[in-house]
Each structure stands twice: as structure tokens, then as C-alpha cells.
Design an enzyme around this catalytic site. Sequence first.
Site, PDB file in Angstrom:
ATOM      1  N   LYS A   1       0.845  -1.197   0.000  1.00 42.10           N
ATOM      2  CA  LYS A   1       0.000   0.000   0.000  1.00 42.10           C
ATOM      3  C   LYS A   1       0.881   1.247   0.000  1.00 42.10           C
ATOM      4  O   LYS A   1       1.692   1.447   0.902  1.00 42.10           O
ATOM      5  CB  LYS A   1      -0.926   0.038   1.213  1.00 42.10           C
ATOM      6  CG  LYS A   1      -1.854   1.266   1.226  1.00 42.10           C
ATOM      7  CD  LYS A   1      -2.862   1.190   2.355  1.00 42.10           C
ATOM      8  CE  LYS A   1      -2.291   1.654   3.686  1.00 42.10           C
ATOM      9  NZ  LYS A   1      -2.065   3.136   3.715  1.00 42.10           N
TER      10      LYS A   1
ATOM     11  N   ASP B   1      -3.369   4.341  -2.063  1.00 43.21           N
ATOM     12  CA  ASP B   1      -4.341   4.772  -1.054  1.00 43.21           C
ATOM     13  C   ASP B   1      -4.301   6.290  -0.894  1.00 43.21           C
ATOM     14  O   ASP B   1      -3.679   6.813   0.027  1.00 43.21           O
ATOM     15  CB  ASP B   1      -4.001   4.064   0.270  1.00 43.21           C
ATOM     16  CG  ASP B   1      -4.890   4.492   1.421  1.00 43.21           C
ATOM     17  OD1 ASP B   1      -6.030   4.916   1.168  1.00 43.21           O
ATOM     18  OD2 ASP B   1      -4.430   4.399   2.580  1.00 43.21           O
TER      19      ASP B   1
ATOM     20  N   LYS C   1      -7.365   8.178  -1.188  1.00 38.91           N
ATOM     21  CA  LYS C   1      -8.672   8.573  -0.644  1.00 38.91           C
ATOM     22  C   LYS C   1      -9.208   9.841  -1.320  1.00 38.91           C
ATOM     23  O   LYS C   1      -9.565  10.819  -0.652  1.00 38.91           O
ATOM     24  CB  LYS C   1      -8.589   8.794   0.871  1.00 38.91           C
ATOM     25  CG  LYS C   1      -8.095   7.600   1.670  1.00 38.91           C
ATOM     26  CD  LYS C   1      -8.026   7.932   3.145  1.00 38.91           C
ATOM     27  CE  LYS C   1      -7.532   6.762   3.988  1.00 38.91           C
ATOM     28  NZ  LYS C   1      -6.086   6.482   3.766  1.00 38.91           N
TER      29      LYS C   1
ATOM     30  N   ASP D   1     -13.310  14.965  -3.769  1.00 44.04           N
ATOM     31  CA  ASP D   1     -13.418  16.295  -4.366  1.00 44.04           C
ATOM     32  C   ASP D   1     -14.659  16.301  -5.242  1.00 44.04           C
ATOM     33  O   ASP D   1     -15.429  15.338  -5.248  1.00 44.04           O
ATOM     34  CB  ASP D   1     -12.147  16.611  -5.174  1.00 44.04           C
ATOM     35  CG  ASP D   1     -11.803  18.091  -5.167  1.00 44.04           C
ATOM     36  OD1 ASP D   1     -12.709  18.900  -5.467  1.00 44.04           O
ATOM     37  OD2 ASP D   1     -10.648  18.442  -4.877  1.00 44.04           O
TER      38      ASP D   1
ATOM     39  N   THR E   1     -10.576   3.579  10.464  1.00 41.67           N
ATOM     40  CA  THR E   1     -10.477   2.716  11.646  1.00 41.67           C
ATOM     41  C   THR E   1      -9.910   3.463  12.854  1.00 41.67           C
ATOM     42  O   THR E   1      -9.897   2.928  13.956  1.00 41.67           O
ATOM     43  CB  THR E   1      -9.614   1.470  11.355  1.00 41.67           C
ATOM     44  OG1 THR E   1      -8.385   1.878  10.741  1.00 41.67           O
ATOM     45  CG2 THR E   1     -10.345   0.515  10.431  1.00 41.67           C
TER      46      THR E   1
ATOM     47  N   ARG F   1       2.296  -0.950  10.834  1.00 43.56           N
ATOM     48  CA  ARG F   1       3.366  -0.880  11.825  1.00 43.56           C
ATOM     49  C   ARG F   1       3.704  -2.216  12.486  1.00 43.56           C
ATOM     50  O   ARG F   1       4.838  -2.413  12.917  1.00 43.56           O
ATOM     51  CB  ARG F   1       3.005   0.170  12.881  1.00 43.56           C
ATOM     52  CG  ARG F   1       3.215   1.596  12.386  1.00 43.56           C
ATOM     53  CD  ARG F   1       2.507   2.619  13.234  1.00 43.56           C
ATOM     54  NE  ARG F   1       1.075   2.647  12.974  1.00 43.56           N
ATOM     55  CZ  ARG F   1       0.252   3.555  13.493  1.00 43.56           C
ATOM     56  NH1 ARG F   1       0.708   4.488  14.301  1.00 43.56           N
ATOM     57  NH2 ARG F   1      -1.042   3.535  13.190  1.00 43.56           N
TER      58      ARG F   1
END
Length: 239
Positions: A32, A59, A61, A64, A121, A213
Site C-alpha cells: 500500500k 491509497d 482517498k 473532491d 479505523t 506498523r
Amino acid sequence: MKKPLIIALDFAGKDEVNRFLTHFENEKLFLKVGMELFFQEGPSIVYELKEKGHEIFLDLKLHDIPNTVKSAMKGLAGLGCDMVNVHAAGGKAMMEAALEGLEAGRGSGKRPFCIAVTQLTSTSEQQMNSEQLIPVTLNESVLHYASLAKEAGLDGVVCSSLEAREISARLGESFLTVTPGIRLLTDDAGDQKRVATPKFARAEGASAIVVGRSITKSENPFEKYIQCKQSWEGVLNEA
């Protein structure tokens, strides 16, 4: 789409990415590329990772007006990504425009999967109610956005593992549920609110998991990747 484990490359630049990838030798990964990395390195980072044989979830997002998103997706379609996303809060017309842009820009190549972010999340129900002024449960909001994305013709959504089962039940198992916020029981939740283990995500029928992570900050990233992957695939009986 097979049920992949997607590694979130939450790094500031390609030097860090390349150091991280040395742990994986010839392993072909699903990676990603988010805003932090893309805004520093631009399209070249996608080209370089694709040349190494990796699959890419870009990614960004996008959120607009429909025409702007359509034009942006037309440009992104040529990067060779395997998956891209928009934010469902942009509305049905914007999501439809995103698909139009991808179709117009893909040329002879395959259109990447296009999915919509529902609720992050890192967002709690209380935050959603008080800061977004959405007066329903978080689950209802996620399901509403997922239904809107389906109506717009998108391939799926980004959601937490907690909502994956109900989304699949309502919208069909072919409608993708890509679930970030994945941690092993021994890992710190960090800034995530709605976290889950790979085992839980698998049990809830998620289409894909995104792990950041827990792998990228590990002392042994490859070992942690294999541990997460085996748990996700049901090979390792671990929570």
C-alpha cells in the site's frame, strides 16, 4: 481477487522503502502506497515497485467534486496500480466519476479495483457523532456508505473487520471488504480505535487485510509478515 495481506508502506521516502524491502528478498508482495509516500516521491515510486513485481494499492482517498476526481483518476489509471480508492463521503456522483476516469485512462490495460473508504479505523462512534455530526451508529454509517459505493458501481470498500461480515451479507461476497487496523494480540493499537487480529478478520470474511506498523516497525519484518500471513490464511492457529 485472492485474499491478500497488504503491507502499508508508511515511510517518508523511497530510501526507507528500499531498506525495508531488503528483508523480503525475492518475495512478491501486495504493498500500500499512501499519501505520505506518494506525495514525497510521486508516481515514480509506483513504477519502481511495479517493476520489482509487487502489486500496489494506491491509497489516496480522493474526495473532491466529481469532475476533479474523474480527471485525477484518468491520470492515476496509467500508473499500473492494482487498486485505488476514494472517500465515500464524496457521494455517489463522485464515485461514478472516479470509475469513468479510470475507464478513460486505462487504455488497453486492466482497470484497477476501485474501493471507497467508509469510516476510518481511527474513528470512534463518539467522534463520528460529535465531529461529523452523523447521528447514527458507526456501524449504520459504514453500511450506508458501503451501499452507496455498491450503487455507484465500485468494487468494494475500506472498512474495519468489525463490519466486514454484515457488508458481505448485505452486498454480496464479491463486494470487497479491505480491512486496515490489523494487529496481533501482542502489538500496540497505536492511533487505531477499531482494531482486529488477522484471525478475527479471516473469521469475519474480510476480503483483504492491511497491516502496517506491526510489520514495518518490527525488528524482524519478514518473520512478522509470515506470522501475520499464516494467521490470516488459517495456517497458524493464533489469535
